[in-house]
Design a protein around this motif. Sequence first.
Motif, PDB file in Angstrom:
ATOM      1  N   LYS A  49     -93.607  37.204 -59.962  1.00  0.00           N
ATOM      2  CA  LYS A  49     -93.880  38.367 -59.102  1.00  0.00           C
ATOM      3  C   LYS A  49     -95.214  38.177 -58.394  1.00  0.00           C
ATOM      4  CE  LYS A  49     -92.989  42.599 -57.640  1.00  0.00           C
ATOM      5  NZ  LYS A  49     -92.823  43.723 -58.602  1.00  0.00           N
ATOM      6  N   ILE A  50     -95.208  38.362 -57.070  1.00  0.00           N
ATOM      7  CA  ILE A  50     -96.416  38.229 -56.256  1.00  0.00           C
ATOM      8  C   ILE A  50     -96.745  39.603 -55.665  1.00  0.00           C
ATOM      9  CG2 ILE A  50     -97.510  37.081 -54.288  1.00  0.00           C
ATOM     10  CD1 ILE A  50     -95.502  34.790 -54.629  1.00  0.00           C
ATOM     11  N   HIS A  51     -97.915  40.107 -56.007  1.00  0.00           N
ATOM     12  CA  HIS A  51     -98.380  41.399 -55.484  1.00  0.00           C
ATOM     13  C   HIS A  51     -99.393  41.121 -54.369  1.00  0.00           C
ATOM     14  CE1 HIS A  51     -96.862  43.561 -59.118  1.00  0.00           C
ATOM     15  NE2 HIS A  51     -97.137  42.392 -59.699  1.00  0.00           N
ATOM     16  N   LEU A  52     -99.076  41.544 -53.152  1.00  0.00           N
ATOM     17  CA  LEU A  52     -99.993  41.367 -52.039  1.00  0.00           C
ATOM     18  C   LEU A  52    -100.714  42.686 -51.774  1.00  0.00           C
ATOM     19  CD1 LEU A  52     -97.113  39.671 -51.169  1.00  0.00           C
ATOM     20  CD2 LEU A  52     -98.796  38.752 -49.558  1.00  0.00           C
ATOM     21  N   PHE A  53    -102.042  42.643 -51.788  1.00  0.00           N
ATOM     22  CA  PHE A  53    -102.864  43.810 -51.481  1.00  0.00           C
ATOM     23  C   PHE A  53    -103.564  43.534 -50.150  1.00  0.00           C
ATOM     24  CE2 PHE A  53    -102.053  44.196 -55.927  1.00  0.00           C
ATOM     25  CZ  PHE A  53    -101.977  45.564 -56.152  1.00  0.00           C
ATOM     26  N   CYS A  54    -103.131  44.282 -49.132  1.00  0.00           N
ATOM     27  CA  CYS A  54    -103.569  44.000 -47.766  1.00  0.00           C
ATOM     28  C   CYS A  54    -104.357  45.177 -47.206  1.00  0.00           C
ATOM     29  CB  CYS A  54    -102.359  43.736 -46.866  1.00  0.00           C
ATOM     30  SG  CYS A  54    -101.236  42.458 -47.502  1.00  0.00           S
ATOM     31  N   GLY A  55    -105.502  44.869 -46.610  1.00  0.00           N
ATOM     32  CA  GLY A  55    -106.256  45.880 -45.901  1.00  0.00           C
ATOM     33  C   GLY A  55    -105.609  46.173 -44.566  1.00  0.00           C
ATOM     34  N   ILE A  56    -106.322  46.919 -43.717  1.00  0.00           N
ATOM     35  CA  ILE A  56    -105.724  47.314 -42.434  1.00  0.00           C
ATOM     36  C   ILE A  56    -106.438  46.635 -41.245  1.00  0.00           C
ATOM     37  CG2 ILE A  56    -104.580  49.433 -43.092  1.00  0.00           C
ATOM     38  CD1 ILE A  56    -108.177  49.394 -41.915  1.00  0.00           C
ATOM     39  N   GLY A  57    -107.242  45.597 -41.562  1.00  0.00           N
ATOM     40  CA  GLY A  57    -107.857  44.787 -40.517  1.00  0.00           C
ATOM     41  C   GLY A  57    -107.156  43.450 -40.398  1.00  0.00           C
ATOM     42  N   ASN A  58    -107.829  42.473 -39.824  1.00  0.00           N
ATOM     43  CA  ASN A  58    -107.193  41.172 -39.616  1.00  0.00           C
ATOM     44  C   ASN A  58    -106.972  40.405 -40.914  1.00  0.00           C
ATOM     45  OD1 ASN A  58    -106.911  41.561 -36.914  1.00  0.00           O
ATOM     46  ND2 ASN A  58    -108.668  40.300 -36.309  1.00  0.00           N
ATOM     47  N   ASN A  59    -107.831  40.609 -41.919  1.00  0.00           N
ATOM     48  CA  ASN A  59    -107.580  39.969 -43.205  1.00  0.00           C
ATOM     49  C   ASN A  59    -106.289  40.507 -43.805  1.00  0.00           C
ATOM     50  OD1 ASN A  59    -108.406  39.784 -46.457  1.00  0.00           O
ATOM     51  ND2 ASN A  59    -109.066  38.049 -45.213  1.00  0.00           N
ATOM     52  N   GLY A  60    -106.094  41.824 -43.685  1.00  0.00           N
ATOM     53  CA  GLY A  60    -104.844  42.417 -44.137  1.00  0.00           C
ATOM     54  C   GLY A  60    -103.664  41.930 -43.321  1.00  0.00           C
ATOM     55  N   GLY A  61    -103.905  41.712 -42.010  1.00  0.00           N
ATOM     56  CA  GLY A  61    -102.841  41.163 -41.166  1.00  0.00           C
ATOM     57  C   GLY A  61    -102.388  39.791 -41.629  1.00  0.00           C
ATOM     58  N   ASP A  62    -103.356  38.964 -42.065  1.00  0.00           N
ATOM     59  CA  ASP A  62    -102.995  37.654 -42.627  1.00  0.00           C
ATOM     60  C   ASP A  62    -102.089  37.831 -43.845  1.00  0.00           C
ATOM     61  OD1 ASP A  62    -104.595  36.268 -40.779  1.00  0.00           O
ATOM     62  OD2 ASP A  62    -106.368  36.409 -42.064  1.00  0.00           O
ATOM     63  N   GLY A  63    -102.422  38.810 -44.693  1.00  0.00           N
ATOM     64  CA  GLY A  63    -101.622  39.057 -45.884  1.00  0.00           C
ATOM     65  C   GLY A  63    -100.229  39.562 -45.555  1.00  0.00           C
ATOM     66  N   ILE A  64    -100.131  40.446 -44.565  1.00  0.00           N
ATOM     67  CA  ILE A  64     -98.822  40.970 -44.152  1.00  0.00           C
ATOM     68  C   ILE A  64     -97.957  39.852 -43.575  1.00  0.00           C
ATOM     69  CG2 ILE A  64     -97.669  42.498 -42.515  1.00  0.00           C
ATOM     70  CD1 ILE A  64     -98.891  44.070 -44.754  1.00  0.00           C
ATOM     71  N   ALA A  65     -98.562  38.990 -42.751  1.00  0.00           N
ATOM     72  CA  ALA A  65     -97.817  37.856 -42.185  1.00  0.00           C
ATOM     73  C   ALA A  65     -97.365  36.900 -43.291  1.00  0.00           C
ATOM     74  CB  ALA A  65     -98.681  37.119 -41.173  1.00  0.00           C
ATOM     75  N   LEU A  66     -98.236  36.688 -44.291  1.00  0.00           N
ATOM     76  CA  LEU A  66     -97.854  35.849 -45.432  1.00  0.00           C
ATOM     77  C   LEU A  66     -96.655  36.451 -46.154  1.00  0.00           C
ATOM     78  CD1 LEU A  66     -98.294  33.640 -47.594  1.00  0.00           C
ATOM     79  CD2 LEU A  66     -99.980  35.171 -48.655  1.00  0.00           C
ATOM     80  N   ALA A  67     -96.653  37.779 -46.328  1.00  0.00           N
ATOM     81  CA  ALA A  67     -95.539  38.440 -47.012  1.00  0.00           C
ATOM     82  C   ALA A  67     -94.219  38.147 -46.309  1.00  0.00           C
ATOM     83  CB  ALA A  67     -95.801  39.944 -47.068  1.00  0.00           C
ATOM     84  N   ARG A  68     -94.236  38.150 -44.990  1.00  0.00           N
ATOM     85  CA  ARG A  68     -93.009  37.861 -44.240  1.00  0.00           C
ATOM     86  C   ARG A  68     -92.481  36.466 -44.558  1.00  0.00           C
ATOM     87  NH1 ARG A  68     -93.453  35.764 -39.284  1.00  0.00           N
ATOM     88  NH2 ARG A  68     -95.446  36.847 -38.964  1.00  0.00           N
ATOM     89  N   HIS A  69     -93.380  35.473 -44.586  1.00  0.00           N
ATOM     90  CA  HIS A  69     -92.945  34.099 -44.890  1.00  0.00           C
ATOM     91  C   HIS A  69     -92.428  34.004 -46.328  1.00  0.00           C
ATOM     92  CE1 HIS A  69     -94.445  32.793 -41.082  1.00  0.00           C
ATOM     93  NE2 HIS A  69     -95.713  33.060 -41.376  1.00  0.00           N
ATOM     94  N   LEU A  70     -93.082  34.692 -47.234  1.00  0.00           N
ATOM     95  CA  LEU A  70     -92.649  34.642 -48.633  1.00  0.00           C
ATOM     96  C   LEU A  70     -91.271  35.266 -48.806  1.00  0.00           C
ATOM     97  CD1 LEU A  70     -96.016  35.608 -50.396  1.00  0.00           C
ATOM     98  CD2 LEU A  70     -94.876  33.381 -50.544  1.00  0.00           C
TER      99      LEU A  70
END
Length: 519
Positions: A49-70
């Motif tokens: 299980k991978i839990h992604l904790f994403c902010g609402i700036g560009n660092n969070g955007g990187d995390g959201i984009a990573l979630a899509r690939h995963l």
Amino acid sequence: MRIFSADQIYQADKFTIEKHGINSDDLMERASMQIFNWFHLRMQGAPVKIHLFCGIGNNGGDGIALARHLIEHGYNIEVNVVNYSDKRSKDFLINLDRLKERKLWPNFIDSNTPFPKIGPDDIIVDAIFGIGLNREPDRWVKNLIEYLNHSEAFIVSVDLPSGIFMNSISKSDEGIVRSNYILSFQAPKLIFFLPENAPYIDNWQVLDIGLDQEFLTSTETDYELIAKHELLAWYIPRKKYSHKGAYGHSLIIGGTHGKIGAMILTAKACLHAGTGLLTAMVPNCGFIPMQTSVPEAMVLTDADEKIISKISYDITPTVIGIGTGMGQDPKTKKAFSDLLKNNNISLVIDADAINLLSSSKTLLKKLPPQSILTPHDKELERLIGAWEDDFDKLAMAKAFSKKYDCILVLKGAHTITIYKDKGYINTTGNPGMATAGSGDVLTGVITALVAQGYAPLRAAVFGVYLHGSAGDIGAEARGYLALTASDISEYLGDALLDLFKLPEEPQPIEHEADNQDDD
């Protein structure tokens, strides 16, 4: 490798976008793909299980984009948006919409939301804050971060641990993610190498996200990371028809009754690092130990049996290394002061010679240009005064270097060599080097390099690297606990040979945590 400031990273992003005709979300896509590749190479579809904790700036955007690939590759993920502000970056929103198109809806966490359950065998991706954080997080966000830290899950941070600042040290140790691994974009960050951040910086690796190489190579930075590649261009090879006189005459001065061993360590290191000739000046009690232990060295003795009381010689040294085991007797201080009055030969100053400079700051004005000082933290504090934090320490060291036109070697786990406004961060060394006499060996190495014709700054940076590399080779053979300063000296030849060994295949720029301190 250059170490870029936050402003320079933003400039690199902008330059790359404009020059290459891409959008900012294209750059975010590159970053997220590199992170995904790092995970996929190691996990190969494992159902963890991978839990992604994403902010609402560009660092969070990187995390959201990573979630899509995963999710597209079948990984078991949960996405949590840490809703710490009403503002959202444009690229975060773009990637949030793309994620929703895949029918994956994040959990939005705010101050009233229960934190999600996390198992000790799970993985956390920390993409809450990026390099732009400049204030303490809100209390509830700190609570979330502390919850993640105590989850026992493996934490991977995107670019840098959330809650940490790029340009200052946090006043509190709460609210900073304690990462197990950091995936840093394009280059490591200065904060990775500062002792006060050690609890939050474990292992890190640099991911190339395709920022423009012209910008990266032409932009001057305040700090550079020194590895083998940077030093190979500095190496001065020996000529076939040369002789010992071509490689300089090192004069080392120091020792007191009971501390002649420090001078023996310096002398041996100086020889192992390639000085052509070596003369050691010691108190009379050191004559037999030095002559017996280091037969390659010529020995001058003071008339005093136990201390250095007068510095007088009839040789013409190329460089003088002074201070190891020397003591601070008033007669020694006067001898040191007298030397500085008329000396214009390059100096490498260590240990008690640094303490003597600290006790009488007027002596600092007598130093020849680009003298090299090698203090540990306590010696540095006596020299420049107390500092508030690591950033203040570096600023004070730079100011001191400019004022007295000297080179400061700030010894530690990541030794930083300072000359005026520039710092050079070392990449070699290990905890086994926190052992008696390690700093004496370093003094000998740097002295030998100056003798051979290396400019003082290069000699200091190169010497620190070789010293640490020898320690690494020695630790591999003997282990951290058994490593001695004599071992470090003995492995200097191997460290020089290692400069020319090529890796079997290209290696990522990666760091596994260790700690070292030079005595």
